[in-house]
Design a protein around this motif. Structure first.
Motif, PDB file in Angstrom:
ATOM      1  N   VAL A 177      -7.974   3.783  -0.208  1.00 50.18           N
ATOM      2  CA  VAL A 177      -9.006   2.800  -0.557  1.00 50.18           C
ATOM      3  C   VAL A 177      -8.746   2.242  -1.954  1.00 50.18           C
ATOM      4  O   VAL A 177      -8.850   1.032  -2.178  1.00 50.18           O
ATOM      5  N   LYS A 178      -8.363   3.091  -2.898  1.00 52.67           N
ATOM      6  CA  LYS A 178      -8.041   2.628  -4.250  1.00 52.67           C
ATOM      7  C   LYS A 178      -6.866   1.646  -4.224  1.00 52.67           C
ATOM      8  O   LYS A 178      -6.864   0.643  -4.939  1.00 52.67           O
ATOM      9  N   ALA A 179      -5.869   1.950  -3.410  1.00 55.14           N
ATOM     10  CA  ALA A 179      -4.715   1.058  -3.289  1.00 55.14           C
ATOM     11  C   ALA A 179      -5.128  -0.289  -2.703  1.00 55.14           C
ATOM     12  O   ALA A 179      -4.623  -1.338  -3.117  1.00 55.14           O
ATOM     13  N   VAL A 208       0.825  -1.199   0.000  1.00 54.38           N
ATOM     14  CA  VAL A 208       0.000   0.000   0.000  1.00 54.38           C
ATOM     15  C   VAL A 208       0.867   1.261   0.000  1.00 54.38           C
ATOM     16  O   VAL A 208       0.591   2.204  -0.731  1.00 54.38           O
ATOM     17  N   SER A 209       1.929   1.254   0.775  1.00 54.25           N
ATOM     18  CA  SER A 209       2.817   2.426   0.833  1.00 54.25           C
ATOM     19  C   SER A 209       3.421   2.723  -0.525  1.00 54.25           C
ATOM     20  O   SER A 209       3.499   3.883  -0.931  1.00 54.25           O
ATOM     21  N   ALA A 210       3.847   1.690  -1.218  1.00 51.93           N
ATOM     22  CA  ALA A 210       4.442   1.889  -2.544  1.00 51.93           C
ATOM     23  C   ALA A 210       3.435   2.514  -3.501  1.00 51.93           C
ATOM     24  O   ALA A 210       3.769   3.430  -4.258  1.00 51.93           O
ATOM     25  N   GLN A 211       2.205   2.036  -3.470  1.00 52.04           N
ATOM     26  CA  GLN A 211       1.183   2.607  -4.343  1.00 52.04           C
ATOM     27  C   GLN A 211       0.873   4.049  -3.975  1.00 52.04           C
ATOM     28  O   GLN A 211       0.675   4.894  -4.849  1.00 52.04           O
ATOM     29  N   LEU A 212       0.834   4.336  -2.672  1.00 52.40           N
ATOM     30  CA  LEU A 212       0.539   5.702  -2.231  1.00 52.40           C
ATOM     31  C   LEU A 212       1.683   6.663  -2.541  1.00 52.40           C
ATOM     32  O   LEU A 212       1.465   7.849  -2.749  1.00 52.40           O
ATOM     33  N   LEU A 213       2.891   6.145  -2.594  1.00 50.88           N
ATOM     34  CA  LEU A 213       4.036   6.968  -2.991  1.00 50.88           C
ATOM     35  C   LEU A 213       3.901   7.370  -4.460  1.00 50.88           C
ATOM     36  O   LEU A 213       4.118   8.541  -4.817  1.00 50.88           O
ATOM     37  N   THR A 214       3.500   6.435  -5.305  1.00 53.62           N
ATOM     38  CA  THR A 214       3.379   6.735  -6.733  1.00 53.62           C
ATOM     39  C   THR A 214       2.244   7.712  -7.029  1.00 53.62           C
ATOM     40  O   THR A 214       2.300   8.420  -8.038  1.00 53.62           O
ATOM     41  N   THR A 215       1.232   7.758  -6.172  1.00 57.35           N
ATOM     42  CA  THR A 215       0.125   8.698  -6.385  1.00 57.35           C
ATOM     43  C   THR A 215       0.388  10.055  -5.735  1.00 57.35           C
ATOM     44  O   THR A 215      -0.436  10.961  -5.852  1.00 57.35           O
TER      45      THR A 215
END
Length: 102
Positions: free
Chosen positions: A73-75, A26-33
């Motif tokens: 939530v999207k992640a 989740v952290s990786a996805q939130l970093l990219t966004t």
């Protein structure tokens, strides 16, 4: 979504999120966004346990605002669809969760 609402949802599902969340994914996805900064990621990664990482991640999200919650939530939808469905059902979203999750 107003700040109080998403914080209340995070609080309501806090224990479930601590138990089931994979904070690294989740952290990786939130970093990219752009929701998390590299400094935020460092704070999460400092903790030795998955639970500790999840605690830090959730605390950071609680301070980032409604957009961060929506991106969270999207992640979750990618690899934690059960968790995403629980949060979506609680929120003000008009989203249909799969019947296997209801």
């Amino acid at each position: 979504m107003e700040n109080i609402k998403y914080k209340n949802i995070l609080l309501k599902f806090y224990v479930l999120l601590l138990e089931k969340l994979d904070p690294n994914e989740v952290s990786a996805q939130l970093l990219t966004t752009g929701v998390l900064t590299p400094g935020d990621i460092e704070k999460v990664e400092e903790k030795p346990s998955q639970r500790g990482k999840s605690e830090v991640l959730l605390m950071i999200l609680a301070t980032k605002g409604p957009r961060a919650y929506e991106e969270f939530v999207k992640a979750l939808e990618n690899n934690h669809s059960f968790l995403a469905c629980q949060l979506l059902k609680e929120g003000a979203y008009s989203v249909k969760c799969s019947s296997i999750f209801l």
